[in-house]
Design a protein around this motif. Sequence first.
Motif, PDB file in Angstrom:
ATOM      1  N   ARG A  36       0.836  -1.206   0.000  1.00 55.14           N
ATOM      2  CA  ARG A  36       0.000   0.000   0.000  1.00 55.14           C
ATOM      3  C   ARG A  36       0.870   1.254   0.000  1.00 55.14           C
ATOM      4  NH1 ARG A  36      -5.022   0.065   0.482  1.00 55.14           N
ATOM      5  NH2 ARG A  36      -5.197   1.858   1.862  1.00 55.14           N
ATOM      6  N   ALA A  37       1.950   1.240   0.753  1.00 53.86           N
ATOM      7  CA  ALA A  37       2.857   2.390   0.777  1.00 53.86           C
ATOM      8  C   ALA A  37       3.495   2.593  -0.593  1.00 53.86           C
ATOM      9  CB  ALA A  37       3.922   2.208   1.851  1.00 53.86           C
ATOM     10  N   ALA A  38       3.815   1.494  -1.281  1.00 55.23           N
ATOM     11  CA  ALA A  38       4.398   1.586  -2.622  1.00 55.23           C
ATOM     12  C   ALA A  38       3.387   2.165  -3.614  1.00 55.23           C
ATOM     13  CB  ALA A  38       4.886   0.211  -3.079  1.00 55.23           C
ATOM     14  N   LEU A  39       2.128   1.770  -3.483  1.00 56.68           N
ATOM     15  CA  LEU A  39       1.073   2.325  -4.338  1.00 56.68           C
ATOM     16  C   LEU A  39       0.953   3.831  -4.117  1.00 56.68           C
ATOM     17  CD1 LEU A  39      -1.361   2.140  -6.263  1.00 56.68           C
ATOM     18  CD2 LEU A  39      -2.756   1.536  -4.262  1.00 56.68           C
ATOM     19  N   PHE A  40       0.900   4.243  -2.881  1.00 55.45           N
ATOM     20  CA  PHE A  40       0.796   5.668  -2.549  1.00 55.45           C
ATOM     21  C   PHE A  40       1.967   6.433  -3.169  1.00 55.45           C
ATOM     22  CE2 PHE A  40       1.506   9.166   0.571  1.00 55.45           C
ATOM     23  CZ  PHE A  40       0.306   9.837   0.391  1.00 55.45           C
ATOM     24  N   ALA A  41       3.159   5.893  -3.040  1.00 55.83           N
ATOM     25  CA  ALA A  41       4.350   6.548  -3.605  1.00 55.83           C
ATOM     26  C   ALA A  41       4.275   6.584  -5.127  1.00 55.83           C
ATOM     27  CB  ALA A  41       5.610   5.829  -3.140  1.00 55.83           C
ATOM     28  N   ARG A  42       3.846   5.475  -5.750  1.00 53.01           N
ATOM     29  CA  ARG A  42       3.735   5.431  -7.214  1.00 53.01           C
ATOM     30  C   ARG A  42       2.751   6.465  -7.737  1.00 53.01           C
ATOM     31  NH1 ARG A  42       1.203   0.597  -8.645  1.00 53.01           N
ATOM     32  NH2 ARG A  42      -0.530   1.640  -9.605  1.00 53.01           N
ATOM     33  N   LEU A  43       1.708   6.736  -6.958  1.00 57.16           N
ATOM     34  CA  LEU A  43       0.703   7.721  -7.365  1.00 57.16           C
ATOM     35  C   LEU A  43       1.175   9.161  -7.163  1.00 57.16           C
ATOM     36  CD1 LEU A  43      -2.485   5.947  -5.998  1.00 57.16           C
ATOM     37  CD2 LEU A  43      -1.790   6.190  -8.396  1.00 57.16           C
ATOM     38  N   GLY A  44       2.315   9.341  -6.531  1.00 61.57           N
ATOM     39  CA  GLY A  44       2.842  10.690  -6.338  1.00 61.57           C
ATOM     40  C   GLY A  44       2.739  11.193  -4.923  1.00 61.57           C
ATOM     41  N   GLY A  45       2.240  10.355  -4.018  1.00 64.18           N
ATOM     42  CA  GLY A  45       2.174  10.728  -2.611  1.00 64.18           C
ATOM     43  C   GLY A  45       1.280  11.912  -2.325  1.00 64.18           C
ATOM     44  N   HIS A  46       1.563  12.566  -1.234  1.00 63.97           N
ATOM     45  CA  HIS A  46       0.745  13.670  -0.726  1.00 63.97           C
ATOM     46  C   HIS A  46       0.474  14.733  -1.792  1.00 63.97           C
ATOM     47  CE1 HIS A  46      -0.776  16.658   2.083  1.00 63.97           C
ATOM     48  NE2 HIS A  46       0.077  17.517   1.537  1.00 63.97           N
ATOM     49  N   GLU A  47       1.476  15.066  -2.582  1.00 67.58           N
ATOM     50  CA  GLU A  47       1.326  16.139  -3.570  1.00 67.58           C
ATOM     51  C   GLU A  47       0.229  15.834  -4.578  1.00 67.58           C
ATOM     52  OE1 GLU A  47       4.301  14.782  -2.665  1.00 67.58           O
ATOM     53  OE2 GLU A  47       4.977  16.488  -1.454  1.00 67.58           O
ATOM     54  N   THR A  48       0.130  14.592  -5.004  1.00 66.12           N
ATOM     55  CA  THR A  48      -0.917  14.214  -5.956  1.00 66.12           C
ATOM     56  C   THR A  48      -2.301  14.388  -5.341  1.00 66.12           C
ATOM     57  OG1 THR A  48       0.487  12.671  -7.158  1.00 66.12           O
ATOM     58  CG2 THR A  48      -1.896  12.281  -7.276  1.00 66.12           C
ATOM     59  N   PHE A  49      -2.473  13.937  -4.122  1.00 65.33           N
ATOM     60  CA  PHE A  49      -3.792  13.997  -3.497  1.00 65.33           C
ATOM     61  C   PHE A  49      -4.157  15.423  -3.101  1.00 65.33           C
ATOM     62  CE2 PHE A  49      -2.402   9.644  -3.309  1.00 65.33           C
ATOM     63  CZ  PHE A  49      -3.491   9.029  -3.897  1.00 65.33           C
ATOM     64  N   GLU A  50      -3.172  16.204  -2.771  1.00 65.86           N
ATOM     65  CA  GLU A  50      -3.406  17.615  -2.498  1.00 65.86           C
ATOM     66  C   GLU A  50      -3.892  18.319  -3.776  1.00 65.86           C
ATOM     67  OE1 GLU A  50      -1.109  20.667   0.265  1.00 65.86           O
ATOM     68  OE2 GLU A  50       0.070  20.130  -1.522  1.00 65.86           O
ATOM     69  N   LEU A  51      -3.244  18.024  -4.897  1.00 68.60           N
ATOM     70  CA  LEU A  51      -3.666  18.597  -6.174  1.00 68.60           C
ATOM     71  C   LEU A  51      -5.073  18.141  -6.540  1.00 68.60           C
ATOM     72  CD1 LEU A  51      -1.744  19.207  -9.367  1.00 68.60           C
ATOM     73  CD2 LEU A  51      -3.755  17.734  -9.503  1.00 68.60           C
ATOM     74  N   LEU A  52      -5.338  16.842  -6.419  1.00 69.00           N
ATOM     75  CA  LEU A  52      -6.673  16.324  -6.746  1.00 69.00           C
ATOM     76  C   LEU A  52      -7.756  17.031  -5.936  1.00 69.00           C
ATOM     77  CD1 LEU A  52      -6.182  12.456  -6.996  1.00 69.00           C
ATOM     78  CD2 LEU A  52      -6.951  13.977  -8.817  1.00 69.00           C
ATOM     79  N   ALA A  53      -7.558  17.108  -4.637  1.00 72.72           N
ATOM     80  CA  ALA A  53      -8.578  17.727  -3.777  1.00 72.72           C
ATOM     81  C   ALA A  53      -8.733  19.213  -4.089  1.00 72.72           C
ATOM     82  CB  ALA A  53      -8.223  17.518  -2.308  1.00 72.72           C
ATOM     83  N   ARG A  54      -7.626  19.908  -4.289  1.00 77.26           N
ATOM     84  CA  ARG A  54      -7.697  21.345  -4.572  1.00 77.26           C
ATOM     85  C   ARG A  54      -8.413  21.611  -5.891  1.00 77.26           C
ATOM     86  NH1 ARG A  54      -2.674  22.322  -4.663  1.00 77.26           N
ATOM     87  NH2 ARG A  54      -2.402  22.437  -6.918  1.00 77.26           N
ATOM     88  N   ARG A  55      -8.009  20.907  -6.950  1.00 82.05           N
ATOM     89  CA  ARG A  55      -8.627  21.106  -8.264  1.00 82.05           C
ATOM     90  C   ARG A  55     -10.103  20.709  -8.240  1.00 82.05           C
ATOM     91  NH1 ARG A  55      -9.073  23.182 -11.639  1.00 82.05           N
ATOM     92  NH2 ARG A  55      -8.809  21.930 -13.494  1.00 82.05           N
ATOM     93  N   PHE A  56     -10.413  19.616  -7.559  1.00 83.27           N
ATOM     94  CA  PHE A  56     -11.801  19.184  -7.465  1.00 83.27           C
ATOM     95  C   PHE A  56     -12.652  20.268  -6.810  1.00 83.27           C
ATOM     96  CE2 PHE A  56     -15.103  17.242  -4.791  1.00 83.27           C
ATOM     97  CZ  PHE A  56     -15.897  16.688  -5.772  1.00 83.27           C
ATOM     98  N   TYR A  57     -12.187  20.799  -5.698  1.00 83.66           N
ATOM     99  CA  TYR A  57     -12.980  21.798  -4.978  1.00 83.66           C
ATOM    100  C   TYR A  57     -13.005  23.155  -5.649  1.00 83.66           C
ATOM    101  CZ  TYR A  57     -14.636  18.797  -1.388  1.00 83.66           C
ATOM    102  OH  TYR A  57     -15.313  17.794  -0.734  1.00 83.66           O
ATOM    103  N   GLU A  58     -12.059  23.433  -6.527  1.00 89.83           N
ATOM    104  CA  GLU A  58     -12.156  24.648  -7.340  1.00 89.83           C
ATOM    105  C   GLU A  58     -13.406  24.570  -8.212  1.00 89.83           C
ATOM    106  OE1 GLU A  58      -8.427  24.909  -9.432  1.00 89.83           O
ATOM    107  OE2 GLU A  58      -7.349  25.590  -7.641  1.00 89.83           O
TER     108      GLU A  58
END
Length: 138
Positions: A13-35
């Motif tokens: 699971r940690a490897a998946l999170f890292a492969r997806l780009g970690g915190h920065e990816t999810f921060e971008l997703l949430a920010r863009r979604f809520y825009e």
Amino acid sequence: MTTSDRSTQLAERAALFARLGGHETFELLARRFYEGVATDEVLAPMYEGDVEGGERRLRMFLEQYWGGPTTYSEERGHPRLRMRHAPFRVTPDARDRWLTHMRAALDDAGLDPESEQAMWDYFVRAADAMINTLEPRP
């Protein structure tokens, strides 16, 4: 499940999170979604002025779901998505609008095609599961 199995699962699971780009990816997703949500006439009223709080909760939930920190559950308990969305009129139109904003956010994330498809498949299933009425707004 053995301790070894649990350790292997956590590492995967940690490897998946890292492969997806970690915190920065999810921060971008949430920010863009809520825009997008902030200007949506159907979705914005559901947040009663707390778009920032919604953004944080979504980011934490997605990070946890995709193998990152368990901050969401530590702060809020089990996700229970359907229960948490029960007070809102989630119609097929609301689902479609949610998916439109999430699609735009996902497109901006720049993930590899396999990861992007896996996330999109999850978002579609989750959005479908949140529908709790077929009746349009009164």
